[in-house]
Design an enzyme around this catalytic site. Sequence first.
Site, short mmCIF file in Angstrom:
data_model
loop_
_atom_site.label_atom_id
_atom_site.label_comp_id
_atom_site.label_asym_id
_atom_site.label_seq_id
_atom_site.Cartn_x
_atom_site.Cartn_y
_atom_site.Cartn_z
N HIS A 1 0.71 -1.05 -0.07
CA HIS A 1 0.06 -0.19 0.11
C HIS A 1 0.96 1.13 0.11
CE1 HIS A 1 -4.07 -2.11 2.08
NE2 HIS A 1 -3.25 -2.14 0.44
N HIS B 1 -11.02 -9.88 -6.91
CA HIS B 1 -10.34 -8.46 -6.19
C HIS B 1 -10.24 -7.51 -7.59
CE1 HIS B 1 -9.93 -5.30 -3.15
NE2 HIS B 1 -8.70 -6.22 -2.73
N GLU C 1 -8.35 -5.26 -6.76
CA GLU C 1 -7.02 -4.52 -6.24
C GLU C 1 -5.23 -4.77 -6.67
OE1 GLU C 1 -5.95 -3.87 -2.24
OE2 GLU C 1 -4.92 -2.09 -1.80
N ASP D 1 -2.57 -5.74 -6.49
CA ASP D 1 -1.66 -6.51 -6.17
C ASP D 1 -1.95 -8.33 -6.46
OD1 ASP D 1 -3.43 -6.35 -4.03
OD2 ASP D 1 -2.56 -7.22 -2.80
N HIS E 1 -11.58 -7.02 2.20
CA HIS E 1 -12.04 -5.79 2.47
C HIS E 1 -11.45 -4.51 2.07
CE1 HIS E 1 -7.70 -3.64 1.13
NE2 HIS E 1 -7.71 -4.61 0.15
N ASP F 1 -7.95 -11.78 -0.11
CA ASP F 1 -7.04 -11.47 0.59
C ASP F 1 -7.92 -11.96 2.25
OD1 ASP F 1 -5.85 -9.54 0.13
OD2 ASP F 1 -7.05 -8.20 -0.20
N TYR G 1 -1.41 -9.13 9.92
CA TYR G 1 -2.34 -8.62 8.45
C TYR G 1 -3.83 -8.03 9.05
CZ TYR G 1 -4.01 -9.09 3.92
OH TYR G 1 -4.93 -8.78 2.55
N HIS H 1 -2.55 -14.19 -0.08
CA HIS H 1 -1.29 -14.10 -0.28
C HIS H 1 -0.60 -14.87 0.82
CE1 HIS H 1 -1.50 -9.72 -1.95
NE2 HIS H 1 -3.41 -9.40 -0.70
FE1 FEO Z 1 -6.57 -5.74 -1.49
FE2 FEO Z 1 -4.06 -7.81 -1.70
O1 FEO Z 1 -5.53 -7.04 -2.53
#
Ligand code: FEO
Length: 395
Positions: A23, A79, A81, A83, A146, A165, A193, A226
């Site tokens: 982030h 998701h 995002e 990543d 999230h 996530d 996390y 992750h």
């Molecule tokens: Fe919310 Fe691993 O991205």
Amino acid sequence: MKKVVKNNVSWVGKVDWELRTFHGEELSTHRGSSYNSYLLEEEKTVLIDTVWLPFAEEFVTNLATEIDLNKIDYIVVNHGEVDHSGSLPALMKRIPQTPIYCTANAVKSLKGQYHQDWNFRVVKTGDQLDVGNGKKLIFVEMAMLHWPDSMATFLTQDNVLFSNDAFGQHYATEMLFNDLVDSCELYGEAIKYYANILTPFSAMLRKKLAEIAALNLTIDIIATSHGALWRQNPLQIVEKYAQWANDYQENQITILYDTMWNGTKTMAERIAEGIALADPAVVVKMFNVAKTDDNDLITEVFKSKTVVVGSPTVSNSVLHSTVGIIHLMKELKFRNKKAAAFGCSGWSGEGVKVLNELLTGAGFTLIGDGMRNLWNPDAAAQQEAVEYGKVIAKG
Ligand code: FEO
């Protein structure tokens, strides 16, 4: 390279051993991370999520050595995002018509980030996708876990939950599964996390965990996006999340201070002494916030029932490091925690009042009005700090 997760499910992600912040610079990742992408090769071939943008070309090249990209029937984006979606533009250049299954909010985030009108297929909770050999993917919206676009995908028969996530950790490992890695490291990263990313969404998480439980799914593997996958007793992390989402605290009191000429540090040490004297069972920890990683501090705040914050008065206010950590505490919306303030001053002495206001604004319940000391604490003031520690211990 491809690694078998179970039967025809493989991991095709990227382990990022070098990653030290995430982030931007907001979140520390001392143990690196991984971006877990999965390939499902049944009668239909499905790719679930991709990897972070800097690894896009590597990802697509590696994937193309494993399968003919044109054989990918469906892509699932749990998701948006970057990543997880960052390799989509490179991949979609090669297979532009491939349908992308995702939530309505994920369409917004993908279009907003990549400005492409790909072949989106919007799904919602309970929708299913037949992948052949009697197996189906079932989609479960995970809004605010999230991001508003978050989703999980469940593979029937193999009983793999691709949770994205949720339940993940920023933890680089080549070992893939939870039973093959150091469990202290794994849990250390899992709680960090949760504390730093998921705490504000705990109320929604409680509802979502109940909703998932009501589906009565047998879950053999939780394949996160992750870190390590939960294969051995996968529900252990679901049970942990249920605890963490319930205004979690341990019998811990954490002292966070910054100091200019060690007066406030001396007070912190005496307060810690008082807490330990009053309650030998309580875990007391003390950190100079200017010398400690913010996200590690937040993990300690997450575990604490009470947080004690100290700063000398500077220019009618406090040292900025203490404001910074209280800002993070406020942003994360901790609930059901107490706080107390202290600090030295030479002249006007507003620091404790400023800390009290900041802590109250962050949602913490104050224990008393705090302890303010003029100049360096002498023997009497140090004894007063010990007594103040005893008061804090009793809450
Ligand atoms: Fe919310 Fe691993 O991205």
